[in-house]
Design a protein around this motif. Structure first.
Motif, mmCIF file in Angstrom:
data_model
loop_
_atom_site.group_PDB
_atom_site.id
_atom_site.type_symbol
_atom_site.label_atom_id
_atom_site.label_comp_id
_atom_site.label_asym_id
_atom_site.label_seq_id
_atom_site.Cartn_x
_atom_site.Cartn_y
_atom_site.Cartn_z
ATOM 1 N N SER A 105 -1.883 -4.577 0.546
ATOM 2 C CA SER A 105 -1.713 -4.838 1.985
ATOM 3 C C SER A 105 -0.305 -4.500 2.466
ATOM 4 O O SER A 105 0.053 -4.839 3.601
ATOM 5 N N LEU A 106 0.495 -3.823 1.648
ATOM 6 C CA LEU A 106 1.898 -3.613 2.002
ATOM 7 C C LEU A 106 2.073 -2.872 3.324
ATOM 8 O O LEU A 106 2.849 -3.307 4.172
ATOM 9 N N HIS A 107 1.397 -1.764 3.514
ATOM 10 C CA HIS A 107 1.561 -0.991 4.748
ATOM 11 C C HIS A 107 1.224 -1.847 5.972
ATOM 12 O O HIS A 107 1.982 -1.877 6.944
ATOM 13 N N GLU A 108 0.122 -2.564 5.912
ATOM 14 C CA GLU A 108 -0.290 -3.402 7.044
ATOM 15 C C GLU A 108 0.746 -4.495 7.329
ATOM 16 O O GLU A 108 1.074 -4.757 8.485
ATOM 17 N N GLN A 109 1.258 -5.110 6.269
ATOM 18 C CA GLN A 109 2.248 -6.166 6.467
ATOM 19 C C GLN A 109 3.539 -5.626 7.075
ATOM 20 O O GLN A 109 4.148 -6.275 7.936
ATOM 21 N N LEU A 110 3.964 -4.440 6.641
ATOM 22 C CA LEU A 110 5.174 -3.842 7.217
ATOM 23 C C LEU A 110 4.934 -3.432 8.666
ATOM 24 O O LEU A 110 5.803 -3.613 9.526
ATOM 25 N N GLN A 111 3.754 -2.893 8.952
ATOM 26 C CA GLN A 111 3.437 -2.491 10.321
ATOM 27 C C GLN A 111 3.416 -3.698 11.257
ATOM 28 O O GLN A 111 3.913 -3.618 12.382
ATOM 29 N N GLN A 112 2.869 -4.822 10.795
ATOM 30 C CA GLN A 112 2.849 -6.047 11.603
ATOM 31 C C GLN A 112 4.255 -6.503 11.958
ATOM 32 O O GLN A 112 4.465 -7.121 13.000
ATOM 33 N N ARG A 113 5.221 -6.193 11.126
ATOM 34 C CA ARG A 113 6.615 -6.593 11.344
ATOM 35 C C ARG A 113 7.423 -5.507 12.058
ATOM 36 O O ARG A 113 8.619 -5.661 12.267
ATOM 37 N N GLY A 114 6.774 -4.393 12.392
ATOM 38 C CA GLY A 114 7.465 -3.324 13.092
ATOM 39 C C GLY A 114 8.422 -2.517 12.240
ATOM 40 O O GLY A 114 9.318 -1.841 12.757
ATOM 41 N N VAL A 115 8.262 -2.536 10.927
ATOM 42 C CA VAL A 115 9.171 -1.845 10.010
ATOM 43 C C VAL A 115 9.015 -0.331 10.161
ATOM 44 O O VAL A 115 7.900 0.190 10.175
ATOM 45 N N THR A 116 10.156 0.361 10.260
ATOM 46 C CA THR A 116 10.172 1.820 10.356
ATOM 47 C C THR A 116 10.902 2.473 9.185
ATOM 48 O O THR A 116 10.855 3.693 9.030
ATOM 49 N N GLN A 117 11.612 1.677 8.394
ATOM 50 C CA GLN A 117 12.382 2.209 7.276
ATOM 51 C C GLN A 117 12.265 1.265 6.098
ATOM 52 O O GLN A 117 12.154 0.040 6.273
ATOM 53 N N VAL A 118 12.313 1.834 4.883
ATOM 54 C CA VAL A 118 12.315 1.031 3.672
ATOM 55 C C VAL A 118 13.457 1.472 2.770
ATOM 56 O O VAL A 118 13.807 2.645 2.707
ATOM 57 N N VAL A 119 14.045 0.496 2.091
ATOM 58 C CA VAL A 119 15.013 0.743 1.017
ATOM 59 C C VAL A 119 14.287 0.356 -0.257
ATOM 60 O O VAL A 119 13.754 -0.751 -0.365
ATOM 61 N N VAL A 120 14.257 1.280 -1.219
ATOM 62 C CA VAL A 120 13.499 1.052 -2.448
ATOM 63 C C VAL A 120 14.449 1.007 -3.637
ATOM 64 O O VAL A 120 15.387 1.814 -3.739
ATOM 65 N N CYS A 121 14.188 0.053 -4.550
ATOM 66 C CA CYS A 121 14.979 -0.092 -5.772
ATOM 67 C C CYS A 121 14.084 -0.705 -6.841
ATOM 68 O O CYS A 121 12.970 -1.119 -6.553
ATOM 69 N N GLY A 122 14.561 -0.765 -8.082
ATOM 70 C CA GLY A 122 13.816 -1.421 -9.151
ATOM 71 C C GLY A 122 13.633 -0.557 -10.372
ATOM 72 O O GLY A 122 14.387 0.378 -10.630
ATOM 73 N N ILE A 123 12.578 -0.834 -11.121
ATOM 74 C CA ILE A 123 12.286 -0.160 -12.383
ATOM 75 C C ILE A 123 10.806 0.231 -12.376
ATOM 76 O O ILE A 123 9.968 -0.594 -12.022
ATOM 77 N N ALA A 124 10.495 1.405 -12.729
ATOM 78 C CA ALA A 124 11.223 2.513 -13.299
ATOM 79 C C ALA A 124 11.382 3.613 -12.250
ATOM 80 O O ALA A 124 10.458 3.909 -11.492
ATOM 81 N N THR A 125 12.533 4.240 -12.261
ATOM 82 C CA THR A 125 12.908 5.232 -11.263
ATOM 83 C C THR A 125 11.817 6.267 -11.035
ATOM 84 O O THR A 125 11.404 6.500 -9.897
ATOM 85 N N SER A 126 11.358 6.909 -12.102
ATOM 86 C CA SER A 126 10.424 8.033 -11.961
ATOM 87 C C SER A 126 8.960 7.601 -11.898
ATOM 88 O O SER A 126 8.074 8.450 -11.759
ATOM 89 N N ILE A 127 8.721 6.311 -11.975
ATOM 90 C CA ILE A 127 7.336 5.837 -11.978
ATOM 91 C C ILE A 127 7.102 4.989 -10.716
ATOM 92 O O ILE A 127 6.756 5.521 -9.668
ATOM 93 N N GLY A 128 7.306 3.679 -10.795
ATOM 94 C CA GLY A 128 7.020 2.809 -9.660
ATOM 95 C C GLY A 128 7.897 3.061 -8.452
ATOM 96 O O GLY A 128 7.432 3.036 -7.320
ATOM 97 N N VAL A 129 9.195 3.295 -8.681
ATOM 98 C CA VAL A 129 10.113 3.524 -7.560
ATOM 99 C C VAL A 129 9.752 4.834 -6.856
ATOM 100 O O VAL A 129 9.580 4.868 -5.637
ATOM 101 N N GLU A 130 9.633 5.906 -7.632
ATOM 102 C CA GLU A 130 9.328 7.205 -7.029
ATOM 103 C C GLU A 130 7.951 7.206 -6.360
ATOM 104 O O GLU A 130 7.803 7.728 -5.252
ATOM 105 N N SER A 131 6.950 6.639 -7.008
ATOM 106 C CA SER A 131 5.614 6.606 -6.413
ATOM 107 C C SER A 131 5.607 5.842 -5.097
ATOM 108 O O SER A 131 5.001 6.273 -4.119
#
Length: 183
Positions: A105-131
């Motif tokens: 439900s992430l996209h819907e939850q961000l849209q409900q909050r009016g989010v237009t930008q995301v900052v992404v961090c975490g593990i693993a760079t080329s897997i979960g973060v990049e995807s």
């Protein structure tokens, strides 16, 4: 590194800082990654901006050549590390694939909050973060990647994501860069 701005409605997405993932053999010290992500979560919460805490509890069913883990995982494998304990107002997402947007439900939850930008961090760079960054970009979000707040299982894949993939998906910068733009 070319971080220029943060939209007024920017959310932080922290990928897979859970016991089972931070225990994997990664390139950079996971404690440093956790510390940088904690700095970001604290700053976003202080500005009343959305914080998304993502964990993974499964995997895509398709065949691949890499041997999969067999047997039971430790009971706390999918539990977020203490520094990422959800706070009131945080968005908690449990995913079954690499990216945090797929079948959640992430996209819907961000849209409900009016989010237009995301900052992404975490593990693993080329897997979960990049995807997750790819999915956010495809959904039309402005994407920022805090490159010192992530690590990977392999130095070459980390470097490839940071140097070749991320600049095509958005802007990259350090935790300090993001914090400076938050003000």
């Amino acid at each position: 590194m070319a971080l220029t701005t943060l939209d007024a409605k920017t959310a932080l997405i922290v990928i897979d800082l859970q016991h089972g993932i931070v225990a994997l053999p990664v390139v950079h010290d996971p404690k440093v990654v956790i510390e940088q992500c904690a700095r970001l979560t604290d700053a976003f919460r202080a500005k009343d901006l959305p914080v998304v805490l993502v964990n993974v509890a499964g995997g895509a069913p398709g065949r691949n050549e890499q041997v999969r883990h067999s047997g039971e995982l430790p009971a706390d494998w999918a539990v977020l590390v203490p520094e990422m304990t959800p706070q009131p107002g945080d968005i908690s997402i449990t995913k079954k694939t690499w990216g945090a947007f797929h079948n959640t439900s992430l996209h819907e939850q961000l849209q409900q909050r009016g989010v237009t930008q995301v900052v992404v961090c975490g593990i693993a760079t080329s897997i979960g973060v990049e995807s997750t960054a790819r999915q956010a970009y495809e959904l039309g979000y402005n994407v920022t990647l805090a490159t010192d707040a992530m690590t990977c299982l392999n130095a070459d894949t980390h470097q490839n994501s940071v140097e070749r993939i991320f600049p095509r998906l958005g802007e990259t910068g350090s935790t300090a860069d993001v914090l400076a733009l938050l003000g």
